[in-house]
Design a protein around this motif. Sequence first.
Motif, PDB file in Angstrom:
ATOM      1  N   UNK A 142       0.836  -1.202   0.000  1.00 34.98           N
ATOM      2  CA  UNK A 142       0.000   0.000   0.000  1.00 34.98           C
ATOM      3  C   UNK A 142       0.870   1.251   0.000  1.00 34.98           C
ATOM      4  N   UNK A 143       1.913   1.251   0.834  1.00 38.45           N
ATOM      5  CA  UNK A 143       2.815   2.401   0.901  1.00 38.45           C
ATOM      6  C   UNK A 143       3.531   2.593  -0.434  1.00 38.45           C
ATOM      7  N   UNK A 144       3.942   1.494  -1.051  1.00 42.38           N
ATOM      8  CA  UNK A 144       4.609   1.565  -2.354  1.00 42.38           C
ATOM      9  C   UNK A 144       3.673   2.173  -3.402  1.00 42.38           C
ATOM     10  N   UNK A 145       2.419   1.704  -3.410  1.00 37.48           N
ATOM     11  CA  UNK A 145       1.439   2.245  -4.356  1.00 37.48           C
ATOM     12  C   UNK A 145       1.181   3.732  -4.092  1.00 37.48           C
ATOM     13  N   UNK A 146       1.155   4.101  -2.812  1.00 36.69           N
ATOM     14  CA  UNK A 146       0.943   5.498  -2.450  1.00 36.69           C
ATOM     15  C   UNK A 146       2.096   6.358  -2.967  1.00 36.69           C
ATOM     16  N   UNK A 147       3.315   5.879  -2.791  1.00 38.01           N
ATOM     17  CA  UNK A 147       4.493   6.609  -3.269  1.00 38.01           C
ATOM     18  C   UNK A 147       4.439   6.791  -4.785  1.00 38.01           C
ATOM     19  N   UNK A 148       4.095   5.728  -5.504  1.00 33.46           N
ATOM     20  CA  UNK A 148       4.046   5.820  -6.962  1.00 33.46           C
ATOM     21  C   UNK A 148       2.963   6.794  -7.423  1.00 33.46           C
ATOM     22  N   UNK A 149       1.781   6.734  -6.783  1.00 36.76           N
ATOM     23  CA  UNK A 149       0.697   7.655  -7.146  1.00 36.76           C
ATOM     24  C   UNK A 149       1.072   9.091  -6.816  1.00 36.76           C
ATOM     25  N   UNK A 150       1.773   9.263  -5.725  1.00 36.13           N
ATOM     26  CA  UNK A 150       2.200  10.596  -5.294  1.00 36.13           C
ATOM     27  C   UNK A 150       3.179  11.186  -6.299  1.00 36.13           C
ATOM     28  N   UNK A 151       4.184  10.390  -6.676  1.00 35.44           N
ATOM     29  CA  UNK A 151       5.191  10.878  -7.614  1.00 35.44           C
ATOM     30  C   UNK A 151       4.592  11.111  -8.997  1.00 35.44           C
ATOM     31  N   UNK A 152       3.542  10.353  -9.343  1.00 34.20           N
ATOM     32  CA  UNK A 152       2.875  10.544 -10.636  1.00 34.20           C
ATOM     33  C   UNK A 152       1.851  11.674 -10.590  1.00 34.20           C
ATOM     34  N   UNK A 194       7.362   2.620   5.698  1.00 40.10           N
ATOM     35  CA  UNK A 194       7.159   4.062   5.650  1.00 40.10           C
ATOM     36  C   UNK A 194       7.958   4.673   4.521  1.00 40.10           C
ATOM     37  N   UNK A 195       8.028   5.976   4.502  1.00 42.92           N
ATOM     38  CA  UNK A 195       8.781   6.700   3.487  1.00 42.92           C
ATOM     39  C   UNK A 195       9.686   7.728   4.157  1.00 42.92           C
ATOM     40  N   UNK A 196      10.797   8.015   3.500  1.00 46.31           N
ATOM     41  CA  UNK A 196      11.718   9.032   3.993  1.00 46.31           C
ATOM     42  C   UNK A 196      12.080   9.956   2.835  1.00 46.31           C
ATOM     43  N   UNK A 197      12.025  11.258   3.069  1.00 49.12           N
ATOM     44  CA  UNK A 197      12.438  12.234   2.067  1.00 49.12           C
ATOM     45  C   UNK A 197      13.889  12.606   2.339  1.00 49.12           C
ATOM     46  N   UNK A 198      14.717  12.418   1.328  1.00 49.06           N
ATOM     47  CA  UNK A 198      16.135  12.760   1.431  1.00 49.06           C
ATOM     48  C   UNK A 198      16.428  13.971   0.556  1.00 49.06           C
ATOM     49  N   UNK A 199      17.175  14.894   1.115  1.00 44.45           N
ATOM     50  CA  UNK A 199      17.594  16.077   0.361  1.00 44.45           C
ATOM     51  C   UNK A 199      19.078  16.277   0.605  1.00 44.45           C
ATOM     52  N   UNK A 200      19.831  16.229  -0.484  1.00 43.64           N
ATOM     53  CA  UNK A 200      21.295  16.302  -0.400  1.00 43.64           C
ATOM     54  C   UNK A 200      21.825  15.249   0.575  1.00 43.64           C
ATOM     55  N   UNK A 244      -0.556   4.297   8.982  1.00 41.53           N
ATOM     56  CA  UNK A 244      -1.413   3.310   9.624  1.00 41.53           C
ATOM     57  C   UNK A 244      -2.328   2.756   8.540  1.00 41.53           C
ATOM     58  N   UNK A 245      -2.191   1.469   8.235  1.00 37.03           N
ATOM     59  CA  UNK A 245      -2.907   0.845   7.121  1.00 37.03           C
ATOM     60  C   UNK A 245      -3.855  -0.224   7.646  1.00 37.03           C
ATOM     61  N   UNK A 246      -5.082  -0.220   7.145  1.00 35.80           N
ATOM     62  CA  UNK A 246      -6.063  -1.252   7.486  1.00 35.80           C
ATOM     63  C   UNK A 246      -6.970  -1.473   6.286  1.00 35.80           C
ATOM     64  N   UNK A 247      -7.213  -2.745   5.978  1.00 39.78           N
ATOM     65  CA  UNK A 247      -8.097  -3.089   4.857  1.00 39.78           C
ATOM     66  C   UNK A 247      -7.641  -2.434   3.555  1.00 39.78           C
ATOM     67  N   UNK A 248      -6.331  -2.450   3.331  1.00 37.57           N
ATOM     68  CA  UNK A 248      -5.730  -1.922   2.100  1.00 37.57           C
ATOM     69  C   UNK A 248      -5.950  -0.425   1.911  1.00 37.57           C
ATOM     70  N   UNK A 296      -6.382   5.045  -2.361  1.00 34.63           N
ATOM     71  CA  UNK A 296      -5.533   4.381  -1.369  1.00 34.63           C
ATOM     72  C   UNK A 296      -5.784   4.891   0.041  1.00 34.63           C
ATOM     73  N   UNK A 297      -6.563   5.963   0.171  1.00 34.18           N
ATOM     74  CA  UNK A 297      -6.829   6.571   1.467  1.00 34.18           C
ATOM     75  C   UNK A 297      -8.216   6.210   1.973  1.00 34.18           C
ATOM     76  N   UNK A 298      -8.311   5.951   3.273  1.00 36.96           N
ATOM     77  CA  UNK A 298      -9.621   5.775   3.895  1.00 36.96           C
ATOM     78  C   UNK A 298     -10.373   7.105   3.770  1.00 36.96           C
ATOM     79  N   UNK A 299     -11.681   7.075   3.497  1.00 37.98           N
ATOM     80  CA  UNK A 299     -12.414   8.337   3.360  1.00 37.98           C
ATOM     81  C   UNK A 299     -12.255   9.278   4.551  1.00 37.98           C
ATOM     82  N   UNK A 300     -12.074   8.703   5.742  1.00 37.11           N
ATOM     83  CA  UNK A 300     -11.912   9.517   6.949  1.00 37.11           C
ATOM     84  C   UNK A 300     -10.458   9.609   7.403  1.00 37.11           C
TER      85      UNK A 300
END
Length: 313
Positions: A199-209, A273-279, A289-293, A218-222
């Motif tokens: 789920x996190x991988x898919x979120x990262x790809x959708x975010x970068x795209x 999780x994800x980490x943002x690296x700069x220089x 926090x992931x539940x039910x995809x 990929x997000x719970x409505x709430x």
Amino acid sequence: MTTRTGYVHGRPDPGLDAFLRERRRLINLAYRLLGSLAEAEDAVQETFARWYAMSPRQQEAIASPGAWLTTVAGRICLNLLGSARARRETYVGEWLPEPLPDRTEWIDGRPGVAAEADPADRVTLDESVDLALLVVLEAMTPAERVAFVLHDVFRYSFVEVAGIVGRTPAACRQLASSARRRVRASRPSTTASAERALVVKDFKQAWEAKDIGALISLLDPDATATADGGGLAATFVRPIEGAGRIARAWIEIARRRPDDMAFLERTVNGRPGLVALQRGRAVTVFAFDVADDRIRRIWVVRNPEKLRSWKPS
């Protein structure tokens, strides 16, 4: 004479690893109690300072140095939790626990630690340091948190907990029960780590795209996103609620992302999780926090003082 705790006349025996085991155990305990590695290290340092302040005769009179150290560390953490509430009232924005990297990502030579940082300075990453649980612990009273962590996580008896909290065993049992209800009410996720990672991988790809539709799916409505910059790094001050609003905010982040910033998949407190690296420097850590995809909560830590454990890359 060397005791079973690895002390020689009140001093740690360099020929044994018992001293390091005690330190490791106390660091693990204090981090779960305080949600801050920096504060945990200070609490453990103060604990050992009190031990060494005693005379050899006083030390030898203590039947179980390990139990004594735990009691002192627990009481120090209990006091720190009380004062932390007042400090966090003046904190800029939301306060989140300090995120920790995977063991392989741990930085050596961080402030105050030798380059050959001993594993004793590291926290065991398991479900009890899931950022979701640590956030729930933040909502508890200091006594509830100490009783719950000592009994439910570290399996101390309520008699032992009572000696630390300064209440009766029955009262400590009630405190732990109340804390347990808070944890259950938070709907702790049972999603396997491998599924979370996808789920996190898919979120990262959708975010970068910059695919807002994919992000919303990929997000719970709430869903809720909470950020911690501590007034030291720019971020949104109040939580963002709702899948649509979060997706739009993340699209805006993607549009403003500097060219030299990269988002990498990393383990955060034992979870994907994800980490943002700069220089080559970690500037943001994202925990999920992931539940039910679906992603229910996102925690964004940008306060540089809470990223000191993350290795430059």
